[in-house]
Design an enzyme around this catalytic site. Structure first.
Site, PDB file in Angstrom:
ATOM      1  N   ASP A 169       5.045   1.255  11.792  1.00 25.70           N
ATOM      2  CA  ASP A 169       3.809   0.524  11.533  1.00 25.70           C
ATOM      3  C   ASP A 169       3.831  -0.880  12.128  1.00 25.70           C
ATOM      4  O   ASP A 169       2.773  -1.474  12.366  1.00 25.70           O
ATOM      5  CB  ASP A 169       3.563   0.414  10.018  1.00 25.70           C
ATOM      6  CG  ASP A 169       2.972   1.686   9.430  1.00 25.70           C
ATOM      7  OD1 ASP A 169       2.666   2.612  10.208  1.00 25.70           O
ATOM      8  OD2 ASP A 169       2.808   1.751   8.204  1.00 25.70           O
TER       9      ASP A 169
ATOM     10  N   ARG B 284       0.934  15.042  12.368  1.00 24.94           N
ATOM     11  CA  ARG B 284       1.689  14.779  11.142  1.00 24.94           C
ATOM     12  C   ARG B 284       1.855  16.089  10.384  1.00 24.94           C
ATOM     13  O   ARG B 284       1.181  16.337   9.389  1.00 24.94           O
ATOM     14  CB  ARG B 284       0.959  13.751  10.284  1.00 24.94           C
ATOM     15  CG  ARG B 284       0.739  12.451  11.040  1.00 24.94           C
ATOM     16  CD  ARG B 284      -0.074  11.493  10.219  1.00 24.94           C
ATOM     17  NE  ARG B 284      -0.314  10.276  10.984  1.00 24.94           N
ATOM     18  CZ  ARG B 284      -0.786   9.157  10.479  1.00 24.94           C
ATOM     19  NH1 ARG B 284      -1.084   9.083   9.203  1.00 24.94           N
ATOM     20  NH2 ARG B 284      -0.988   8.102  11.225  1.00 24.94           N
TER      21      ARG B 284
ATOM     22  N   ARG C  38      -8.249  -0.589   5.100  1.00 21.29           N
ATOM     23  CA  ARG C  38      -7.407   0.396   4.427  1.00 21.29           C
ATOM     24  C   ARG C  38      -6.053  -0.186   4.050  1.00 21.29           C
ATOM     25  O   ARG C  38      -5.406   0.307   3.131  1.00 21.29           O
ATOM     26  CB  ARG C  38      -7.220   1.635   5.320  1.00 21.29           C
ATOM     27  CG  ARG C  38      -8.501   2.427   5.559  1.00 21.29           C
ATOM     28  CD  ARG C  38      -8.249   3.693   6.362  1.00 21.29           C
ATOM     29  NE  ARG C  38      -7.167   4.436   5.764  1.00 21.29           N
ATOM     30  CZ  ARG C  38      -6.087   4.837   6.425  1.00 21.29           C
ATOM     31  NH1 ARG C  38      -5.931   4.558   7.696  1.00 21.29           N
ATOM     32  NH2 ARG C  38      -5.150   5.523   5.808  1.00 21.29           N
TER      33      ARG C  38
ATOM     34  N   LYS D  24       0.832  -1.206   0.000  1.00 20.83           N
ATOM     35  CA  LYS D  24       0.000   0.000   0.000  1.00 20.83           C
ATOM     36  C   LYS D  24       0.866   1.255   0.000  1.00 20.83           C
ATOM     37  O   LYS D  24       0.583   2.219  -0.736  1.00 20.83           O
ATOM     38  CB  LYS D  24      -0.900   0.001   1.236  1.00 20.83           C
ATOM     39  CG  LYS D  24      -1.730   1.276   1.402  1.00 20.83           C
ATOM     40  CD  LYS D  24      -2.578   1.236   2.644  1.00 20.83           C
ATOM     41  CE  LYS D  24      -1.839   1.716   3.862  1.00 20.83           C
ATOM     42  NZ  LYS D  24      -1.908   3.184   4.040  1.00 20.83           N
ATOM     43  N   ASN D  25       1.917   1.256   0.806  1.00 22.10           N
ATOM     44  CA  ASN D  25       2.752   2.454   0.924  1.00 22.10           C
ATOM     45  C   ASN D  25       3.626   2.698  -0.297  1.00 22.10           C
ATOM     46  O   ASN D  25       4.308   3.722  -0.371  1.00 22.10           O
ATOM     47  CB  ASN D  25       3.624   2.355   2.176  1.00 22.10           C
ATOM     48  CG  ASN D  25       2.803   2.477   3.448  1.00 22.10           C
ATOM     49  OD1 ASN D  25       1.701   3.015   3.439  1.00 22.10           O
ATOM     50  ND2 ASN D  25       3.334   1.959   4.549  1.00 22.10           N
TER      51      ASN D  25
ATOM     52  N   CYS E 289      -5.377   7.651   9.928  1.00 20.39           N
ATOM     53  CA  CYS E 289      -5.435   7.176  11.302  1.00 20.39           C
ATOM     54  C   CYS E 289      -4.985   8.265  12.270  1.00 20.39           C
ATOM     55  O   CYS E 289      -4.042   9.001  11.997  1.00 20.39           O
ATOM     56  CB  CYS E 289      -4.554   5.934  11.470  1.00 20.39           C
ATOM     57  SG  CYS E 289      -5.091   4.542  10.477  1.00 20.39           S
TER      58      CYS E 289
END
Length: 469
Positions: free
Chosen positions: A313, A128, A405, A30-31, A123
């Site tokens: 993560d 951030r 997600r 995903k990243n 999230c």
């Protein structure tokens, strides 16, 4: 899922105490996929991304592209982008759902000279700030201003190469500046860059399309701007966090799981810690086999950090595996101050946990018992599923939309490994849409902050692995 005015929310029903056994093929990351989809905006020809998992964040990215006039769709397991966006405004609802939406601004700015967006969502694991993104874009010639509820970026004279030093190796800011510099006029040198493998994957894609990038994966990246980029077919790298998730699930539940298609070197710190805890870890170039048949042991204190350290993560996933260890452990996340919101769920299972600042302390627990918990965020939700696999009895994990997600077919894949897990769908009436309320930009970045908070809308070392032969 949506069905008219109904939002389909599901629960995971998990009966723990069953060891896992089998093989999992790790999907595209995903990243990596999300910045690659943003990068397609720079391309003059069609782009095909291979074997992209059907994640909620991928669907949101496709909405962003289509909402700005692009043509993007799924074709089997691939994603095809046939036409780049023609308008500069990102869909506000889609942008507010996903923090990675900020990545779409730089290529829009480079291609169209203007980009408009609102709050990147995601999230709630901590601040951030986006100052590194904006200061870097300003160095390349961009201007930014607030206008009502939107942030507007413009480049009246186009983007021009510059020498930029990041004071923190932010993954998001590094990706933003790579995207901006790829077609900027002249040369750009980016110092203090993030070194994550997803950065190298983005650079490899851009180079396949005709960009000139050297040093991706190191702290200094040099980019020679190109006037245009072509399209290409590209297979994104495998998801090292998904691989870490199944590795921790095996450690927690016991058994033997083989992970294929993902280089163990990309998540080596986690594998090393699992080995120290008592798991058997065997590695090949693209394969890792994790086995756990005896007791787990604590490992003292571990820390997350920027790559190649333990990924932030992975911290809650590892914490879930530590809950039943026979001695103490603690994990400090130096990136996000609210990484361990899942600790409340751990305690509901009987975990002996305590949070102090950014650190989660884990004392030995004789056993975990079934509980009903709510996923607080993407990785915290996956961690609660892992804890439920190790608990006695039948547990329920609610708010699984967070987990969607980042994990495709999570329950089915765990079930194929022998877990007793089902998904129960519950129709819930959607809440009325709330109007965005503008507050101020948060442009303050501490030395340990990651990236991506635009402005708030709403209320306020190497693993010790035996080579497979």
């Amino acid at each position: 899922m949506r069905n008219g005015g109904i939002c389909m929310a599901g629960d995971f029903i998990i009966t723990g105490g069953r060891p896992l056994s089998g093989t999992v093929r790790i999907p595209a990351a995903k990243n990596s996929v999300l910045p690659l989809l943003a990068a397609t905006i720079l391309c003059s020809g069609p782009v095909r991304l291979r074997n992209v998992p059907p994640l909620a964040d991928v669907n949101t990215s496709l909405r962003l592209l289509r909402g700005a006039g692009g043509a993007a769709c799924r074709q089997g397991g691939d994603v095809l982008v046939e036409r780049a966006p023609t308008t500069c405004r990102l869909d506000a609802e889609a942008a507010a759902q996903m923090r990675a939406s900020i990545l779409f601004c730089a290529p829009l700015l480079a291609r169209l000279g203007r980009a408009e967006t609102v709050l990147p969502g995601g999230c709630r694991i901590g601040a951030r700030p986006v100052d590194l993104h904006l200061s870097g874009l300003k160095a390349l010639g961009a201007q930014c201003r607030e206008e009502g509820e939107r942030l507007i970026l413009t480049a009246p004279s186009g983007l021009r190469g510059a020498d930029i030093t990041l004071r923190f190796p932010s993954v998001g800011a590094t990706e933003t500046l790579l995207l901006a510099a790829a077609t900027a006029q002249g040369s750009t040198t980016l110092r203090g860059a993030a070194r994550e493998p997803e950065i190298a994957d983005l650079a490899a894609f851009l180079c396949r399309c005709g960009a000139s990038i050297r040093g991706a994966g190191t702290s200094t990246i040099r980019v020679e701007g190109r006037r245009t980029l072509a399209g290409c077919t590209f297979a994104p790298m495998a998801d090292r966090i998904v691989a870490s998730t199944y590795a921790c699930a095996c450690a927690a539940a016991g058994g033997r799981v083989e992970l294929t298609g993902c280089a163990p070197a990309t998540y080596a710190p986690l594998l090393e810690i699992l080995a120290q805890m008592g798991c058997s870890v065997e590695c090949g170039p693209e394969t890792a086999v994790i086995s756990r048949f005896g007791a787990l042991h604590g490992v003292g204190k571990v820390f997350t950090g920027v790559y190649p350290a333990l990924a932030t993560d992975a911290a809650p996933l590892l914490a879930a595996a530590m809950l039943t260890a026979r001695s103490e452990s603690s994990i400090e996340d130096v990136i996000f101050e609210r990484r361990f919101v899942c600790a409340e769920g751990f305690a509901a299972f009987g975990g002996r946990v305590e949070t102090a600042g950014r650190t989660l302390h884990i004392a030995p627990a004789r056993r975990l018992s079934a509980a009903e918990v709510r996923a607080p965020d993407l990785r915290g939700g996956a961690a609660l599923v892992i804890a439920a696999l190790a608990a006695e009895g039948t547990s329920r994990v609610r708010e699984t939309g967070f987990i969607d997600r980042g994990y495709a077919d999570f329950a089915r894949k765990l079930g194929q490994l022998g877990a007793q897990i089902t998904r129960e769908m519950r129709p819930v009436r959607e809440k009325r849409k709330k109007h965005l309320q503008k507050t101020n930009f948060d442009l303050q970045s501490g030395p340990k902050d990651d990236t991506i908070q635009l402005y708030k809308c709403s209320k306020r070392n190497s693993a010790h692995c035996a080579v497979l032969r």
